[in-house]
Motif scaffolding. Sequence first.
Motif, PDB file in Angstrom:
ATOM      1  N   TYR A 206      31.398  29.751 -85.868  1.00 27.49           N
ATOM      2  CA  TYR A 206      31.243  31.371 -85.655  1.00 27.49           C
ATOM      3  C   TYR A 206      30.746  31.434 -84.026  1.00 27.49           C
ATOM      4  CZ  TYR A 206      30.839  31.413 -90.576  1.00 27.49           C
ATOM      5  OH  TYR A 206      31.340  31.441 -91.856  1.00 27.49           O
ATOM      6  N   PHE A 207      31.663  32.358 -83.356  1.00 22.64           N
ATOM      7  CA  PHE A 207      31.492  32.819 -81.936  1.00 22.64           C
ATOM      8  C   PHE A 207      30.709  33.954 -81.642  1.00 22.64           C
ATOM      9  CE2 PHE A 207      34.209  29.767 -79.845  1.00 22.64           C
ATOM     10  CZ  PHE A 207      34.874  29.115 -80.910  1.00 22.64           C
ATOM     11  N   GLY A 208      29.972  33.882 -80.514  1.00 23.04           N
ATOM     12  CA  GLY A 208      29.388  35.064 -79.980  1.00 23.04           C
ATOM     13  C   GLY A 208      30.308  35.715 -79.210  1.00 23.04           C
ATOM     14  N   PRO A 209      30.034  36.754 -78.907  1.00 20.50           N
ATOM     15  CA  PRO A 209      30.796  37.881 -77.813  1.00 20.50           C
ATOM     16  C   PRO A 209      31.214  37.382 -76.686  1.00 20.50           C
ATOM     17  CG  PRO A 209      28.639  38.822 -77.877  1.00 20.50           C
ATOM     18  CD  PRO A 209      28.724  37.782 -78.662  1.00 20.50           C
ATOM     19  N   GLY A 210      30.578  36.575 -75.917  1.00 24.50           N
ATOM     20  CA  GLY A 210      30.752  35.846 -74.721  1.00 24.50           C
ATOM     21  C   GLY A 210      30.004  36.314 -73.378  1.00 24.50           C
ATOM     22  N   THR A 211      29.935  35.732 -72.580  1.00 24.04           N
ATOM     23  CA  THR A 211      29.451  36.183 -71.007  1.00 24.04           C
ATOM     24  C   THR A 211      30.348  35.837 -69.851  1.00 24.04           C
ATOM     25  OG1 THR A 211      27.140  35.934 -71.705  1.00 24.04           O
ATOM     26  CG2 THR A 211      27.740  35.691 -69.285  1.00 24.04           C
ATOM     27  N   ARG A 212      30.718  36.802 -69.283  1.00 21.96           N
ATOM     28  CA  ARG A 212      31.791  36.813 -68.099  1.00 21.96           C
ATOM     29  C   ARG A 212      30.808  36.614 -66.897  1.00 21.96           C
ATOM     30  NH1 ARG A 212      36.737  36.999 -68.208  1.00 21.96           N
ATOM     31  NH2 ARG A 212      36.828  38.183 -70.047  1.00 21.96           N
ATOM     32  N   LEU A 213      30.904  35.365 -66.397  1.00 19.38           N
ATOM     33  CA  LEU A 213      30.417  34.999 -65.114  1.00 19.38           C
ATOM     34  C   LEU A 213      31.111  35.077 -63.894  1.00 19.38           C
ATOM     35  CD1 LEU A 213      27.706  33.908 -63.618  1.00 19.38           C
ATOM     36  CD2 LEU A 213      28.538  31.715 -64.344  1.00 19.38           C
TER      37      LEU A 213
ATOM     38  N   TYR B  28      32.284  32.669 -70.603  1.00 15.21           N
ATOM     39  CA  TYR B  28      31.616  31.521 -71.474  1.00 15.21           C
ATOM     40  C   TYR B  28      31.365  31.870 -72.908  1.00 15.21           C
ATOM     41  CZ  TYR B  28      30.901  29.148 -66.912  1.00 15.21           C
ATOM     42  OH  TYR B  28      31.131  28.477 -65.780  1.00 15.21           O
ATOM     43  N   LEU B  29      31.767  31.118 -73.612  1.00 16.43           N
ATOM     44  CA  LEU B  29      31.722  31.090 -75.017  1.00 16.43           C
ATOM     45  C   LEU B  29      30.685  30.274 -75.743  1.00 16.43           C
ATOM     46  CD1 LEU B  29      35.268  32.077 -76.008  1.00 16.43           C
ATOM     47  CD2 LEU B  29      33.314  33.923 -76.420  1.00 16.43           C
TER      48      LEU B  29
ATOM     49  N   ARG C   1      33.847  26.759 -72.301  1.00 16.81           N
ATOM     50  CA  ARG C   1      34.511  27.671 -71.089  1.00 16.81           C
ATOM     51  C   ARG C   1      35.901  27.954 -71.110  1.00 16.81           C
ATOM     52  NH1 ARG C   1      34.085  26.546 -64.887  1.00 16.81           N
ATOM     53  NH2 ARG C   1      35.971  27.699 -64.216  1.00 16.81           N
ATOM     54  N   GLN C   2      36.249  29.374 -70.964  1.00 17.51           N
ATOM     55  CA  GLN C   2      37.651  29.781 -71.185  1.00 17.51           C
ATOM     56  C   GLN C   2      38.174  30.295 -69.638  1.00 17.51           C
ATOM     57  OE1 GLN C   2      38.462  32.977 -73.890  1.00 17.51           O
ATOM     58  NE2 GLN C   2      40.427  32.085 -74.405  1.00 17.51           N
ATOM     59  N   ASP C   3      39.065  29.773 -69.312  1.00 13.16           N
ATOM     60  CA  ASP C   3      39.558  30.401 -67.999  1.00 13.16           C
ATOM     61  C   ASP C   3      40.714  31.501 -68.212  1.00 13.16           C
ATOM     62  OD1 ASP C   3      38.538  27.475 -66.834  1.00 13.16           O
ATOM     63  OD2 ASP C   3      38.245  29.253 -65.447  1.00 13.16           O
TER      64      ASP C   3
END
Lengths: 114, 111
Positions: free
Chosen positions: A104-111, A89-90, A36-38
């Motif tokens: 390796y990261f995905g592009p993320g989902t902004r909830l 969310y990553l 999680r990234q704030d």
Amino acid sequence: DGGITQSPKYLFRKEGQNVTLSCEQNLNHDAMYWYRQDPGQGLRLIYYSQIVNDFQKGDIAEGYSVSREKKESFPLTVTSAQKNPTAFYLCASSIVQGTSYEQYFGPGTRLTVT
Amino acid sequence: SQQGEEDPQALSIQEGENATMNCSYKTSINNLQWYRQNSGRGLVHLILIRSNEREKHSGRLRVTLDTSKKSSSLLITASRAADTASYFCATDNFGNEKLTFGTGTRLTIIP
């Protein structure tokens, strides 16, 4: 095309509803992670899984749940018990090469929960 | 918990100048990695340095590690507008696949 996909990119929910974020990888990686990234902050680990049918809590697991039924998939459910679910969310995956743990990261989902 | 802290929190420089950002951590580590994040995107791995290494280069990137001071620095030489992003350090401990990320440095390259 190898990589990690997350869907959807943007997600809106009403307070009190559970919501599931998708994460799929075709890199044949054993380990998968949810962060999680704030705003303006670093990443905090929610859950991680090193092998199918097994997962461990990270630093902020309360209010979240995961499953790992397949190697390529690691969905995250944000439950109504999560007090402040609005965040970016990553999902990430990694393969252990010797003692190196490059992720390796995905592009993320902004909830957004209102 | 945040193991690493980046310094400065934000940095603005002119295109062509060098950018240096620092990372400090608290406990013994196995590896230290640097990642870049463009706004609203996922993180991209840049470079990994092992605890028994002191310096590593990759293109315009130079990373140093001082385990006695529990700190690392990332130098980007001859900066470009495309280098504008947030940069994070991440550490792992021996026998543990988990990464602990720092709070990040937001780098802005002014054309």
